[in-house]
Design a protein around this motif. Structure first.
Motif, PDB file in Angstrom:
ATOM      1  N   MET A 152       0.762  -1.166  -0.209  1.00 58.75           N
ATOM      2  CA  MET A 152       0.133  -0.014  -0.024  1.00 58.75           C
ATOM      3  C   MET A 152       0.924   1.260  -0.049  1.00 58.75           C
ATOM      4  O   MET A 152       0.216   2.488  -0.127  1.00 58.75           O
ATOM      5  N   ASN A 281      -8.280  10.218   2.849  1.00 57.14           N
ATOM      6  CA  ASN A 281      -7.473   9.077   2.223  1.00 57.14           C
ATOM      7  C   ASN A 281      -6.256   9.588   2.019  1.00 57.14           C
ATOM      8  O   ASN A 281      -5.185   8.886   1.719  1.00 57.14           O
ATOM      9  N   LYS A 323      -9.468   9.305  -3.649  1.00 53.92           N
ATOM     10  CA  LYS A 323      -8.372   8.493  -3.183  1.00 53.92           C
ATOM     11  C   LYS A 323      -7.135   9.133  -3.330  1.00 53.92           C
ATOM     12  O   LYS A 323      -6.040   8.787  -2.875  1.00 53.92           O
ATOM     13  N   GLU A 362     -11.064   2.082 -10.819  1.00 56.26           N
ATOM     14  CA  GLU A 362     -10.792   3.261  -9.712  1.00 56.26           C
ATOM     15  C   GLU A 362      -9.347   3.665  -9.783  1.00 56.26           C
ATOM     16  O   GLU A 362      -8.536   3.002  -9.928  1.00 56.26           O
ATOM     17  N   GLU A 364      -6.469   4.979  -7.797  1.00 56.65           N
ATOM     18  CA  GLU A 364      -5.993   4.658  -6.350  1.00 56.65           C
ATOM     19  C   GLU A 364      -5.140   5.656  -5.675  1.00 56.65           C
ATOM     20  O   GLU A 364      -4.864   5.883  -4.334  1.00 56.65           O
ATOM     21  N   ASP A 365      -4.448   6.654  -6.456  1.00 54.56           N
ATOM     22  CA  ASP A 365      -3.774   7.723  -5.968  1.00 54.56           C
ATOM     23  C   ASP A 365      -3.015   8.633  -7.214  1.00 54.56           C
ATOM     24  O   ASP A 365      -3.453   7.849  -8.606  1.00 54.56           O
ATOM     25  N   CYS A 377      -4.111   2.380 -10.688  1.00 57.52           N
ATOM     26  CA  CYS A 377      -5.301   2.004 -10.926  1.00 57.52           C
ATOM     27  C   CYS A 377      -5.717   0.515 -10.337  1.00 57.52           C
ATOM     28  O   CYS A 377      -4.978  -0.456 -10.669  1.00 57.52           O
ATOM     29  N   ALA A 378      -6.860   0.435 -10.032  1.00 55.89           N
ATOM     30  CA  ALA A 378      -7.773  -0.717  -9.730  1.00 55.89           C
ATOM     31  C   ALA A 378      -7.531  -1.917 -10.896  1.00 55.89           C
ATOM     32  O   ALA A 378      -7.607  -3.148 -10.702  1.00 55.89           O
ATOM     33  N   TRP A 402      -5.054  -5.142  -8.339  1.00 54.46           N
ATOM     34  CA  TRP A 402      -4.989  -3.701  -8.125  1.00 54.46           C
ATOM     35  C   TRP A 402      -3.594  -3.143  -7.735  1.00 54.46           C
ATOM     36  O   TRP A 402      -2.718  -3.726  -6.847  1.00 54.46           O
ATOM     37  N   LEU A 404      -1.650  -0.195  -6.297  1.00 55.13           N
ATOM     38  CA  LEU A 404      -2.319   0.721  -4.905  1.00 55.13           C
ATOM     39  C   LEU A 404      -1.243   1.907  -4.891  1.00 55.13           C
ATOM     40  O   LEU A 404      -1.814   3.081  -4.598  1.00 55.13           O
ATOM     41  N   THR A 405       0.125   1.825  -5.530  1.00 53.26           N
ATOM     42  CA  THR A 405       1.046   2.745  -5.143  1.00 53.26           C
ATOM     43  C   THR A 405       2.223   2.775  -6.116  1.00 53.26           C
ATOM     44  O   THR A 405       2.337   1.919  -6.778  1.00 53.26           O
ATOM     45  N   SER A 425       1.407  -3.591  -5.728  1.00 55.14           N
ATOM     46  CA  SER A 425      -0.059  -3.990  -5.922  1.00 55.14           C
ATOM     47  C   SER A 425      -0.437  -4.683  -4.813  1.00 55.14           C
ATOM     48  O   SER A 425       0.145  -5.171  -3.769  1.00 55.14           O
TER      49      SER A 425
END
Length: 448
Positions: A152, A281, A323, A362, A364-365, A377-378, A402, A404-405, A425
């Motif tokens: 994450m 978030n 997010k 989605e 994510e950041d 992205c997810a 996904w 995530l970062t 991920s």
């Protein structure tokens, strides 16, 4: 129930608890503060002070609420309203009003503390309750993980030669050149959600916590791996952190709906911004540190004046959880991504949308590098967006879960002669790419 009957009940608890009677002096920081944090802070904090009474610091604890009753008496023989209310058997007067009552053992601790003079065993009685509690020392993480943990948070080391990734009660540090594990830094919260280096590269701020129970920001000396201290505590996990350019301040976004600004040099809380109604978030500063922007699960993104915390703009265009946020270089616009599968670009002056980019899943950041944006992205991909025309110019595909970062490498120090990008991920995979053309350099599961 009157005070005297309450006192009898409490006294009975003391008689029935010989271990407590044999203990040394009760410590406010070690013994009493955790009881208040667990049972009282939700209704009697700075953001929500039922009956005008607060317990979020020792100094506030000693001040009377709207009733005028003395919460903690100077003379131990006089009535203390705090003790009466937590020991009361009348459900209409007992605190807390909902959920389980304070345990008899905890009541006995408070009683003994008051009997001993209700002293504060620290240097600053105005220190936030959560920070007054001595930080726990966490058990060492397992030598080998049975399963990979979601990545994450990830970042490059200041010299660009290593990657720092969130683990279980630790961060793991990997060599960029070959993907081998270099070292591990433990004594951190259960899950790591945010990683940021200070401007001098010496300190690593780790936003972490245990979902639904607690959160904190631990400051780590990166060279030695020693945890220098806990600079912020929250009642739920810390989801993002960001250092304010040119200052020792750090913004802390948490799942308890709070946004806090902490001075990392003095550990003083500069301010708490209670503008969001749900998880905060994400948080980001403008390049010059004059503007702060946040995004929340309450479906809003907000802009504040950094020096005062004054709300400047509130953007509601996503209609879904926000997010990721970033202030563009001119301070006139913000970009944000979230659960509506789009990137939004909008004006600070009037919170009006000027452009949007479909992401397909989605976001994510969001990370801005010069005139470009990177969005994990997810949909198992990472995209690069050109701010000149608001179009996706590069698609980084290959993750099996996904994304995530992400983080971009500082400088040009890689073994492939190009700037690198790293993405992490949900399945624990790290992937290193050439940032310019999305060539995969190497990948591995970040599992010790």
């Amino acid at each position: 129930m009157n005070y005297y009957l309450s006192a009898v009940v409490v006294f009975g608890c003391l008689i029935a608890s010989p271990a407590l009677a044999d203990e040394a002096t009760v410590s406010f920081r070690k013994d009493v503060a955790p009881i208040l944090l667990e049972n009282c802070l939700a209704c009697h904090g700075a953001k929500k002070a039922e009956g005008g009474y607060r317990v979020d610091s020792y100094a506030e604890l000693r001040k009377a609420g709207d009733s005028g009753e003395v919460p903690v008496a100077e003379n131990p023989d006089d009535p203390s309203e705090l003790l009466r209310r937590i020991a009361c058997e009348d459900e209409f007067e007992r605190m807390p009003p909902e959920g389980d009552p304070v345990s008899q053992e905890q009541i006995a601790v408070v009683e003994k503390w008051i009997a001993e003079g209700a002293k504060y065993d620290g240097d600053n009685p105005e220190l936030a309750l959560a920070l007054a509690i001595p930080p726990p020392t966490y058990a060492a993480p397992p030598e080998k993980y049975a399963h990979a943990v979601p990545i994450m948070a990830v970042t490059f080391s200041p010299d660009g030669k290593q990657l720092v990734a969130g683990g279980y009660h630790e961060v793991t540090i990997w060599n960029v050149e070959d993907g081998t594990l270099a070292r591990r830094i433990g004594n951190l919260g259960q899950r790591v959600f945010a990683l940021r280096f200070s401007a001098d590269g010496k300190s690593l701020a780790v936003g972490c916590g245990e979902p639904g129970k607690s959160g904190e920001v631990r400051l780590v000396d990166f060279a030695s791996g020693d945890v220098k201290g806990v600079i912020a505590r929250t009642s739920d996990v810390v989801l993002d952190v960001a250092f304010r350019p040119g200052t020792p301040e750090i913004a802390v976004a948490a799942a308890d709906s709070s946004l806090r600004i902490i001075n990392t040099a003095t550990l003083e809380e500069v301010r708490t911004i209670a503008s969001h109604a749900d998880w905060v978030n994400t948080v980001a500063w403008s390049d010059d540190g004059s503007i702060l922007v946040s995004g929340s699960r309450d479906e809003s993104a907000k802009v504040y004046k950094a020096d005062t915390g004054e709300l400047v703009a509130s953007y509601l265009g996503h209609g879904a959880a926000v997010k990721g946020v970033s202030v563009l270089a001119d301070n006139a616009q913000v970009v944000s991504v979230g659960a509506d599968n789009k990137l939004h670009r909008w004006q600070v002056a009037d919170a009006k949308k000027v452009a949007e980019v479909p992401l397909g899943s989605e976001g994510e950041d969001v990370t801005r590098v010069g005139g470009e944006l990177y969005v994990p992205c997810a949909g198992q991909r990472l995209v690069r967006i050109n701010l000149a025309d608001n179009k996706i110019t590069q698609d980084y595909k290959g993750h099996g879960d996904w994304v995530l970062t992400i983080a971009e490498q500082p400088g040009e120090v890689s073994d492939v002669g190009a700037r690198l990008l790293v993405s992490g991920s949900f399945d624990g995979e790290l992937r290193i790419w050439k940032s310019g053309d999305a060539t995969l350099v190497r990948n591995w599961i970040a599992k010790p």
